[in-house]
Design an enzyme around this catalytic site. Structure first.
Site, PDB file in Angstrom:
ATOM      1  N   SER A  70       0.584  -1.252  -0.029  1.00  0.00           N
ATOM      2  CA  SER A  70       0.015   0.044   0.068  1.00  0.00           C
ATOM      3  C   SER A  70       0.695   1.130  -0.126  1.00  0.00           C
ATOM      4  CB  SER A  70      -0.933  -0.243   1.214  1.00  0.00           C
ATOM      5  OG  SER A  70      -1.675  -1.145   1.277  1.00  0.00           O
TER       6      SER A  70
HETATM    7  N1  SAH Z   1      -1.280  -4.639   4.036  1.00  0.00           N
HETATM    8  C1  SAH Z   1      -0.653  -5.186   2.573  1.00  0.00           C
HETATM    9  C2  SAH Z   1      -1.466  -4.667   1.312  1.00  0.00           C
HETATM   10  C3  SAH Z   1      -1.486  -6.116   0.464  1.00  0.00           C
HETATM   11  S1  SAH Z   1      -2.515  -6.062  -0.879  1.00  0.00           S
HETATM   12  C4  SAH Z   1       0.840  -4.651   2.473  1.00  0.00           C
HETATM   13  O1  SAH Z   1       1.063  -3.643   3.461  1.00  0.00           O
HETATM   14  O2  SAH Z   1       1.509  -4.962   1.872  1.00  0.00           O
HETATM   15  C5  SAH Z   1      -3.841  -7.010  -0.083  1.00  0.00           C
HETATM   16  C6  SAH Z   1      -3.503  -8.313   0.038  1.00  0.00           C
HETATM   17  O3  SAH Z   1      -5.006  -8.996   0.521  1.00  0.00           O
HETATM   18  C7  SAH Z   1      -3.023  -9.282  -0.878  1.00  0.00           C
HETATM   19  O4  SAH Z   1      -1.917  -9.660  -0.557  1.00  0.00           O
HETATM   20  C8  SAH Z   1      -4.169 -10.320  -1.139  1.00  0.00           C
HETATM   21  O5  SAH Z   1      -3.691 -11.678  -1.418  1.00  0.00           O
HETATM   22  C9  SAH Z   1      -4.734 -10.141   0.454  1.00  0.00           C
HETATM   23  N2  SAH Z   1      -6.113 -10.872   0.237  1.00  0.00           N
HETATM   24  C10 SAH Z   1      -7.049 -10.689  -0.815  1.00  0.00           C
HETATM   25  N3  SAH Z   1      -8.296 -11.341  -0.139  1.00  0.00           N
HETATM   26  C11 SAH Z   1      -7.876 -11.853   0.999  1.00  0.00           C
HETATM   27  C12 SAH Z   1      -8.647 -12.892   1.596  1.00  0.00           C
HETATM   28  N4  SAH Z   1      -9.975 -13.360   1.388  1.00  0.00           N
HETATM   29  N5  SAH Z   1      -8.189 -13.239   2.747  1.00  0.00           N
HETATM   30  C13 SAH Z   1      -6.991 -12.980   3.206  1.00  0.00           C
HETATM   31  N6  SAH Z   1      -6.080 -12.307   2.193  1.00  0.00           N
HETATM   32  C14 SAH Z   1      -6.620 -11.802   1.199  1.00  0.00           C
END
Ligand code: SAH
Length: 223
Positions: A70
């Site tokens: 993010s």
């Molecule tokens: N907080 C993270 C942002 C990652 S982007 C950072 O700082 O890097 C969002 C993430 O949510 C992705 O890795 C994606 O695989 C995960 N995601 C999406 N749907 C999900 C679900 N149902 N359960 C767990 N993770 C999920």
């Protein structure tokens, strides 16, 4: 090679970080504790090699599995909106690179984090270990279901876009707890804060517009 047209090229990481903090502050991230953990958390550790020199930019960057780390401003604003207390147990959905998890872990007592890609989770776990974090508990699974065995939580942060109100997660919040999530079906969502009113209801606030990858059902079948 240094590009003279890019002023960031010849700046030290400290200078680049100072610039980023100023930018976050000017955009409304003013909580000193939140700014302090962002300033002292090495974002390059969480980015891919290819994008490492852009780690101090205020932008989202690609990570493995087609996901993103993010934007620092959004991390700052979401963290600030959660109003974390030292004693809080926090649930995070979407571990991704582990950057947001690390920020949360430095403000809260315990962080439970769920990711649906094994590769991302394994890499994030290695980073938590390298950084010496001892209060992060990880789980491979579908975060849409929350973490019922560990509920209720003081605070919940969702870092992938929920199509509608995240009802299952709201049920796992303590009375008076706070949940922050991007909500919406399109490519632009509303960053929403739900604050429990202590009687089973919620005060709902729309904070800003954001662009998150979607919260998907089930775990990823690929690695
Ligand atoms: N907080 C993270 C942002 C990652 S982007 C950072 O700082 O890097 C969002 C993430 O949510 C992705 O890795 C994606 O695989 C995960 N995601 C999406 N749907 C999900 C679900 N149902 N359960 C767990 N993770 C999920």
């Amino acid at each position: 090679m240094a590009d003279p047209s890019n002023p960031a090229d010849d700046e030290t990481p400290d200078t680049q970080m100072a610039r980023l903090i100023l930018s976050l502050r000017s955009q409304g991230v003013t909580d000193p504790k939140v700014l302090n953990v962002i300033e002292t958390t090495p974002r390059p550790v969480f980015t891919q090699e290819l994008f490492r020199e852009r780690a101090f930019e205020d932008s989202a960057l690609p990570i493995a599995c087609g996901q993103t780390i993010s934007q620092p401003f959004v991390v700052g604003l979401m963290t600030q909106a959660l109003k974390i207390d030292r004693r809080d147990r926090v649930l995070e959905i979407g571990t991704g690179s582990g950057y947001q998890t690390t920020i949360l872990s430095r403000l809260a007592r315990l962080v439970y984090t769920v990711e649906r890609y094994r590769t991302l989770l394994r890499d994030a776990e290695a980073r938590f270990k390298d950084l010496g974090l001892t209060n992060v508990i990880t789980r491979f699974g579908d975060g849409g279901e929350g973490w019922p065995e560990q509920a209720p939580f003081d605070k919940i942060m969702v870092t992938a876009a929920a199509p509608d109100e995240p009802k299952a997660l709201l049920k796992q919040l303590k009375p008076g707890g706070v949940l922050v999530a991007p909500v919406g079906k399109g490519s632009v969502q509303s960053l929403r804060r739900y604050t429990g009113d202590g009687q089973g209801g919620f005060v709902v606030e729309d904070l800003i517009e954001v662009r998150f990858v979607p919260l998907l059902d089930g775990v990823a079948r690929e690695l």
